[in-house]
Design an enzyme around this catalytic site. Structure first.
Site: not given
Lengths: 119, 280
Positions: B12, B59, B193, B240
């Site tokens: 996303h 977030h 990441h 995530e």
């Protein structure tokens, strides 16, 4: 007595886990960054950065890191990157710019490093 | 009888939203990523689900550090997108399914998951971008939404094992939902990441491949690591993968086939992936 940092229990090179200690340390800085979801607040920060940081009671270390655009410094002062990204956006910096700033690479070199993983 | 059609999993990354806004889907940098989506769009257009139950993480749009729920289930009539501070468009509003939300909430608490319930919540790019990728160019989203947010921001995070168990409990709740609805389960985020620290830019395709290979038939393999172990292998934001693990859990023990998979490095600072696991 505060709990040991997760990162002290199992250190990961170049990585700070944003745990309870960091969340406490960084609260003011992250609260300021969270306020940047609102365009009026972003504009107010642009107009008078010093006053805006004072309004959010940044610690001297946080204020210094923000003034110096020192990303690793902001992380060390408890900044969380999800919130810091909103501040970076005000400065027109994306996550490659942030990555370059934190690794000491040029932005092009940082992008090349990302591409190198695909080889 | 409620039918679970399968799971749709995708990264996303906010930059995807920027690329969509600028129409860069065919750009050489973006094409290998966007090429993963026509098969997913086709599947969804064939199956026409009524509801999406989505595991994602916020977030810093809806949740701040003043109140940070480990697991939060939305129970609103609608969910709005909003300004996240760095230039993404404000996306379409989502229609909720409060009756199903409360059924899931009742079932989870009965199952001893002490969740937070939200009758008002904003959903951020982690929701809107997967929808934009799945249903491009629609005026309104063709499915109703039940959002389930997992804390991937402030440690301690829930363990991977706990996220799989949460997902399985959601799956049992869906099985017991008396409706004619077709439901798609979604997990968003990842894959590896790291945005912050001296290790920023870290990507680990070996770990990502391990996750992609075991997601279908051996999700237990994904829950053997501690959270610190996952961070070490996947990066601080690669954690995530918890959303994917929970979504896989919600698909339960039914037979699944991997209908499509795409993996591409890099999108922004991220190893990006999209997958459909279809119930057969």
């Amino acid at each position: 007595m505060s709990a040991m940092l997760v990162s002290e229990r199992q250190p990961i090179e170049g990585t700070t886990l944003f745990d309870g200690d960091m969340a406490q340390r960084g609260y003011a800085l992250n609260a300021m960054c969270y306020s940047f979801n609102d365009a009026e607040n972003r504009e107010e920060f642009r107009r008078d950065e010093e006053a805006y940081c004072r309004k959010y009671h940044l610690t001297p270390g946080q204020r210094r890191a923000v003034a110096d655009r020192d990303v690793l410094g902001m992380i060390a002062e408890g900044g969380n990157v999800y919130y810091l990204a909103k501040l970076a956006g005000i400065w027109g910096l994306n996550v490659q710019d942030l990555g370059a700033a934190q690794t000491g690479l040029s932005v092009d070199a940082f992008k090349a490093k990302l591409l190198s993983y695909s080889e | 009888m409620t039918e679970i059609i399968g799971g749709y999993f995708t990264s996303h990354v906010p930059a995807i939203g920027g690329a969509i806004a600028k129409g860069l889907q065919g750009d050489p940098y973006w094409k290998p990523f966007f090429d993963g989506f026509p098969p997913i769009q086709k599947w969804l257009n064939q199956e026409k689900p009524d509801v999406a139950v989505v595991f994602y993480n916020d977030h810093g749009l809806n949740f701040f550090l003043d109140k940070m729920p480990t697991f939060a289930v939305g129970a609103a009539h609608e969910y709005q997108s909003a300004d996240e501070g760095w230039g993404l468009p404000v996306y379409k509003t989502f229609t909720g399914d409060p009756a199903l939300s409360w059924h899931i909430i009742e079932a989870l608490v009965d199952d001893e998951f002490d969740i937070t319930t939200c009758q008002k919540m904003f959903v951020d790019h982690a929701m809107s971008i997967p929808f934009e990728l799945a249903w491009p160019n629609v005026d309104t989203w063709p499915v109703k939404l039940v959002p389930i947010a997992i804390n991937t921001v402030q440690h301690p995070l829930p363990s991977a094992k706990r996220c799989l168990a949460l997902g399985r409990a959601v799956g049992r709740a869906l099985e017991s939902w008396d409706s004619d609805d077709k439901i798609v389960v979604m997990g968003t985020g990842g894959l590896s990441h790291q945005l912050d620290g001296a290790r920023a830019g870290f990507i680990n395709s070996d770990y990502d491949r391990f996750c992609l290979d075991h997601l279908v038939n051996d999700p237990e393999a994904l829950v053997q690591d501690s959270i610190a172990g996952i961070v070490e292998k996947a990066g601080t934001q690669g954690v995530e993968i918890l959303n994917w693990i929970a979504a896989r859990g919600a698909l339960g023990a039914r037979t699944l086939t991997k209908r499509t998979e795409n993996y591409h490095i890099p999108i922004s600072n991220t190893a990006a992936a999209s997958v459909v696991l279809e119930a057969v």
